[in-house]
Design a protein around this motif. Structure first.
Motif, short mmCIF file in Angstrom:
data_model
loop_
_atom_site.label_atom_id
_atom_site.label_comp_id
_atom_site.label_asym_id
_atom_site.label_seq_id
_atom_site.Cartn_x
_atom_site.Cartn_y
_atom_site.Cartn_z
N ASP A 108 -8.94 -1.64 -8.54
CA ASP A 108 -10.39 -1.77 -8.48
C ASP A 108 -10.89 -0.20 -8.45
O ASP A 108 -11.82 -0.19 -8.93
N ILE A 109 -10.03 0.60 -8.21
CA ILE A 109 -10.56 2.16 -8.15
C ILE A 109 -10.55 2.47 -9.75
O ILE A 109 -11.74 3.04 -10.06
N ALA A 110 -9.67 2.12 -10.50
CA ALA A 110 -9.80 2.63 -11.77
C ALA A 110 -11.02 1.81 -12.75
O ALA A 110 -11.70 2.34 -13.55
N ASP A 111 -11.42 0.50 -11.99
CA ASP A 111 -12.47 -0.25 -12.72
C ASP A 111 -13.85 0.84 -12.43
O ASP A 111 -14.85 0.69 -13.12
N PHE A 168 0.63 -1.15 -0.09
CA PHE A 168 -0.11 0.01 0.09
C PHE A 168 0.82 1.14 0.04
O PHE A 168 0.22 2.33 0.34
N SER A 169 2.28 1.15 -0.46
CA SER A 169 3.10 2.45 -0.20
C SER A 169 2.58 3.47 -1.12
O SER A 169 2.54 4.69 -1.07
N THR A 170 2.00 3.21 -2.56
CA THR A 170 1.65 3.97 -3.45
C THR A 170 0.24 4.51 -3.22
O THR A 170 0.07 5.61 -3.23
N SER A 179 -7.39 -6.48 1.07
CA SER A 179 -7.26 -5.80 -0.24
C SER A 179 -8.53 -5.41 -0.94
O SER A 179 -8.72 -4.13 -1.08
N GLY A 180 -9.54 -6.51 -0.80
CA GLY A 180 -10.85 -5.91 -1.32
C GLY A 180 -11.55 -4.93 -0.55
O GLY A 180 -12.41 -4.01 -1.12
N SER A 181 -11.75 -5.22 0.64
CA SER A 181 -12.59 -4.28 1.79
C SER A 181 -11.87 -2.88 1.65
O SER A 181 -12.25 -2.03 1.73
N VAL A 182 -10.44 -2.95 1.68
CA VAL A 182 -9.66 -1.48 1.48
C VAL A 182 -10.30 -0.81 0.37
O VAL A 182 -10.44 0.35 0.38
N ALA A 183 -10.32 -1.71 -0.75
CA ALA A 183 -10.47 -1.03 -2.15
C ALA A 183 -12.00 -0.45 -2.23
O ALA A 183 -12.27 0.75 -2.60
N GLU A 184 -12.89 -1.05 -1.27
CA GLU A 184 -14.21 -0.74 -1.44
C GLU A 184 -14.19 0.66 -0.58
O GLU A 184 -14.91 1.59 -0.71
N SER A 221 -1.07 -2.17 -3.76
CA SER A 221 -1.57 -1.10 -4.45
C SER A 221 -1.95 -1.29 -5.63
O SER A 221 -3.02 -0.88 -6.12
N ALA A 222 -1.26 -2.12 -6.45
CA ALA A 222 -1.79 -2.26 -7.94
C ALA A 222 -3.01 -3.19 -8.08
O ALA A 222 -3.81 -2.74 -8.87
N THR A 223 -3.47 -4.03 -6.84
CA THR A 223 -4.56 -4.50 -7.02
C THR A 223 -5.76 -3.39 -6.74
O THR A 223 -6.81 -3.49 -7.28
N MET A 224 -5.50 -2.84 -5.66
CA MET A 224 -6.52 -1.48 -5.14
C MET A 224 -6.57 -0.49 -6.16
O MET A 224 -7.91 -0.18 -6.71
#
Length: 920
Positions: A152-155, A73-75, A112-117, A146-149
């Motif tokens: 999700d944000i870009a989606d 999550f650094s980025t 990662s999923g719940s953080v993205a939400e 961060s890449a995974t998150m």
């Protein structure tokens, strides 16, 4: 690249970015700017940022860094830092989880999923009243979490109305899925544009010098400016450039000379900024006061400061250069200082402390080991392995170092899909311990590797001995014990012999308190679900609820395994898909393989056979790629069952033969049962009921539900159907009695359907049979298993025809044939159509020639027509020569021939086209 006169050579691209920015401000959207290093991607991102700023919107920026790729999550921490004050507007779970993950809080649970939400919710709130633009540079260096998150944000960008623009190198591998979004790919500048750019920045350069710069820079804007600047500084306006070097190295050398020319205090401030894992402005003035950075601004290394005194590197390559040209001692001091600034974030603090350490340190190693668990909880396998390895390096105690290396090996094998790396780590652990590694974690990792290579007995013996003799006060954690028991359970399951389960049952007592829910449930559903599955029924619902928001891939898979034989995979579907997506994005590969295969079986059961086939193929390919030989066999079973149901008998035969050959010499009994299952289903489909009965009773003898053979729950109706067709009615009824006495129907709705169908098929009294068939077909939700239900309906239609209830028989046979047709179950459809024709429907269109052959008879006839003898045909089809002879006795009169010699001509005659209106 722009000049005082405006952009040079990028007018079209800047127009595209401007159009995107305006559209994104209105309705959201995502765009990636791609190209090699120094091509001008950052310029276009800056243009988007400027556009967002001019519109009065919220603009959030961040960039990835190669040396932070293991810092979860650094980025994203950089990106969302300006919104930290608004996190209190989120729900408590989202606020706590996001704050904890990004280093702004200290409580909550995250994945990662719940953080993205939570991040998406935060951005949606920020979008109210003003546009929001996210700009992320150097996506190729973004850490996995961060890449995974960010994906999700870009989606979700269009859904919540925000803009997302990122820059990514095309010459470097990335964990971010660039293929999922529109791309604007940059090419080098044309020579005329390149020359204009150089002269606009450096009008004092002579034409020949400009030409030399243009030739050397190859159209790369960053190189044009920096090489021209270097030329002026080193040799004047007409001088020569330095000796030819690779372009990126040449640029880095240019930046290196500028960095080294700065005062020590300025270099220290730059290094702290470069190494900061998160948004530098969040760390206060200690990162460098404005006067210390003025020299860096004049050297064009950083941008001008904003109103808060914050600044950023002009190009990501400069940030990397600052780190690479520092000494190891300088980096350690910087990391130590940063660890203090990140004291509120234990995981990141531990990472900086580890980078600062120059010798083993037990306290830091312990902090890093805690970071391993945190990384696994959010599905960050790469971060977990990196922390585990560094924790091992920093362990002064040999036993602790070995244990932590073994833990890294286990994560590699069980999560990240790297069996060879796991073996190498185990070797390192043994060498560091002078040839031995007595830790239970090391044994678990070694056993897991052996199990996947097919050496079930050795894996089982290692674990059994370790669990029986280990002193669990030596640091073997509850987590390690659970891993050991789970691996031992898998070894016993694939071994398929009752005696193998004794060690597992004894091992459960080592957990001083109650076993974890998933393991407790699995202990009742995997070894012998017929006898202990009922105990697990009260455990299932809480387990399924527990994975609704679970983000740990291993835990989701653990729960799905626990409920597998109770047919509850459908309730795990959403969670399993999260695991699959995580694996496809570079996360937990081994967990993803399990998830893919379980979803394949769920789709097979529900009749989504095309999707089941795709998933089974994907799972097998992943197993082959990563060396998971044992895990490949459930995937091959899915492939074989689909082939059998669809009538692709040669595929079924080939897979079954490979299963038998591989498993027999290794004593892997469960894989042998897989082969029997696939072959008996194929035999049922083509009407070879004697062969089907022989094969299915090798799994579950008639009237017996053998202990420690969970697979017996897959074939009860197959056994009864085969027994009835070959006249073994007593055996069929005995099996139904065994099913009812064990109350198998109570284990799941699917088994309720199979038991009801089996009882109807075995019923001796016609009136009882009709009533039982009606009850079976009336069971609520039976359509969720269309293949099994259609088989019951076809059997009912056949029974009704024999009772001369022709019209009702036709209704059921027609419905069954239609379902089989929809599924693509060709042999079963053919059987239903033959029964339908026998009712007198389409009378006068008597089936003759090849149409009269069953699928298996057609296969035998085709082989016989090539000149093969009965023994050769039997070897090809894995049946007995006597079965082949029986088939030929039926084939000859159907084709109107009397010898093998006439088969070829008969089979080469054009066959009438099958009409789909036969089922109408």
């Amino acid at each position: 690249m722009s000049s005082a006169a405006g952009p040079v050579g990028r007018a079209r691209e800047l127009d595209s970015v401007d159009a995107f920015s305006r559209a994104a401000a209105a309705s959201g959207g995502a765009l990636l700017v791609t190209g090699p290093t120094g091509i001008g991607k950052t310029l276009l991102l800056d243009s988007a940022v400027d556009s967002g700023t001019r519109s009065g919107g919220v603009v959030l920026t961040a960039s990835g860094a190669e040396f932070e790729a293991d810092v979860g999550f650094s980025t994203v921490s950089q990106l969302l830092y300006p919104l930290r004050g608004q996190m209190g507007t989120l729900s408590e779970d989202h606020s706590d989880g996001l704050s904890l993950a990004l280093g702004y809080g200290s409580k909550g649970h995250y994945g990662s999923g719940s953080v993205a939400e939570a991040a998406i919710e935060l951005l949606a709130k920020a979008r109210v009243g003003s546009p929001v633009m996210l700009a992320v540079d150097d996506l190729q260096w973004v850490d996995h979490a961060s890449a995974t998150m960010l994906k999700d944000i870009a989606d979700a960008a269009t859904t919540i109305g925000i803009g997302f623009i990122g820059a990514c190198r095309t010459d470097t591998a990335t964990q971010f899925d660039v293929s999922a979004f529109p791309q604007l790919e940059l090419s080098p500048l044309e020579p005329a544009d390149a020359a204009q750019l150089v002269t606009s920045y450096f009008p004092e350069l002579a034409p020949l010098a400009v030409q030399r710069v243009v030739a050397e820079a190859e159209g790369y804007p960053l190189a044009l400016v920096e090489l021209a600047s270097a030329l002026i500084e080193s040799a004047g306006t007409d001088g020569a450039l330095p000796p030819t070097l690779p372009l990126t190295q040449r640029l880095q050398d240019l930046f290196t000379s500028r960095v080294k020319a700065l005062p020590d205090s300025t270099r220290r401030a730059l290094l702290l900024r470069a190494l900061a894992s998160g948004h530098p402005s969040g760390l206060g003035a200690e990162l460098g006061v404005p006067k210390e950075l003025s020299g860096a601004e004049r050297a064009r290394l950083i941008t001008a400061r904003d109103s808060q005194g914050s600044s950023s590197f002009r190009h990501p390559l400069i940030r990397a250069t600052v780190v690479h040209c520092s000494t190891s001692a300088e980096r350690r001091r910087a990391h130590a200082e940063l660890a203090g600034l990140f004291a509120h974030h234990p995981e990141r603090c531990a990472w900086h402390l580890a980078q600062a350490a120059d010798q083993p340190d037990a306290a830091i190693a312990t902090l890093l080991e805690a970071a391993v668990t945190a990384a696994l909880r959010r599905g960050d396998a790469a971060g977990a392995v990196a922390s585990a390895l560094r924790s091992a390096e920093l362990s002064p105690d040999t036993a602790e170092r070995c244990r932590r290396l073994a833990r890294a090996a286990y994560i590699k094998a069980d999560v990240s899909g790297s069996l060879q790396d796991a073996s190498d780590l185990l070797t390192a652990a043994r060498q560091s311990a002078s040839g031995t590694d007595g830790s239970l974690q090391g044994t678990v990792a070694a056993a897991y590797v052996l199990l996947n290579e097919g050496d079930v007995d050795t894996a089982h013996a290692l674990l059994s001995t370790a669990l029986a003799s280990a002193d669990h006060s030596d640091g073997a954690s509850r987590e390690t014990l659970v891993s050991a028991l789970h691996t031992l359970l898998l070894a016993a399951f694939f071994g398929g012999r009752p005696e193998l389960w004794q060690s597992f049952e004894q091992g459960l007592s080592l957990l001083e308190d109650e076993a974890p829910p998933a393991l407790a449930c699995m202990a009742n559903t995997f070894p012998d679900p017929v006898r202990t599955g009922h105990v697990a029924l009260n455990q299932v619902d809480p387990l399924l609820e527990s994975i609704a928001n679970e983000e740990d891939p291993a835990q989701i898979v653990f729960v799905a395994e626990a409920v597998f034989y109770l047919d509850r995979l459908e309730a795990c579907r959403n969670a399993l898909w999260r695991v699959v997506h995580n694996g496809r994005e570079g996360g937990a590969i081994a967990s993803s393989i399990y998830a893919v295969l379980m979803l394949s079986f769920a789709d097979y059961a529900s009749g989504s056979w095309d999707t089941a086939q795709q998933l089974a193929n994907e799972g097998v390919q992943l197993c082959e790629k990563h060396g998971y030989r044992m895990l490949a066999w459930p995937g091959r079973l899915a492939q074989a069952l689909l082939a059998a149901a669809r009538g692709d008998f040669s595929v079924t035969t080939e897979i079954a033969r490979s299963m038998t050959n591989w498993s027999t010499s290794r004593g892997v009994r469960t894989v042998q049962l897989y082969a029997h299952h696939a072959r008996e289903l194929a035999a049922l489909g083509c009407g070879d009921f004697e062969e089907a009965y022989r094969l299915v009773t090798a799994i579950s003898p008639p009237g017996v539900l053998p202990p420690y053979v969970a697979h017996a729950l897959w074939v009860p109706m197959d056994l009864v159907e085969a027994a009835v067709h070959v006249g073994r009615h007593a055996e069929a009824r005995a099996h139904v009695r065994a099913l009812k006495e064990a109350d198998v129907a109570a284990l799941s709705p699917r088994l309720t359907l199979l038991v009801a169908g089996s009882e109807a098929m075995a019923a001796a009294d016609p009136d009882d049979a009709i009533e039982l068939y009606e009850q079976a077909l009336a069971l609520p939700g039976g359509e969720r298993w269309p293949f099994e239900r259609a088989r019951i309906q076809a059997a009912y239609g056949q029974r009704l025809r024999r009772l001369q209830r022709i019209l009702t028989s036709r209704d059921h046979l027609h419905a069954a044939a239609t379902t089989f047709d929809d599924l693509g179950a060709r042999p079963w459809r053919s059987r239903a159509l033959r029964e339908l024709e026998a009712t007198g429907l389409n009378k006068g269109r008597a089936t003759r020639g090849r149409d009269a052959l069953t699928p298996r008879e057609a296969e035998v006839a085709a082989l016989a027509a090539t000149g093969l003898g009965n023994k050769q045909i039997a070897a090809r089809l894995l049946v007995s020569p006597r079965t082949v002879a029986a088939h030929l006795r039926h084939i000859f009169p159907k084709l109107g021939v009397s010898s093998r010699a006439a088969l070829r001509d008969s089979l080469s005659a054009p066959a009438p086209q099958e009409r789909r209106d036969d089922v109408r």
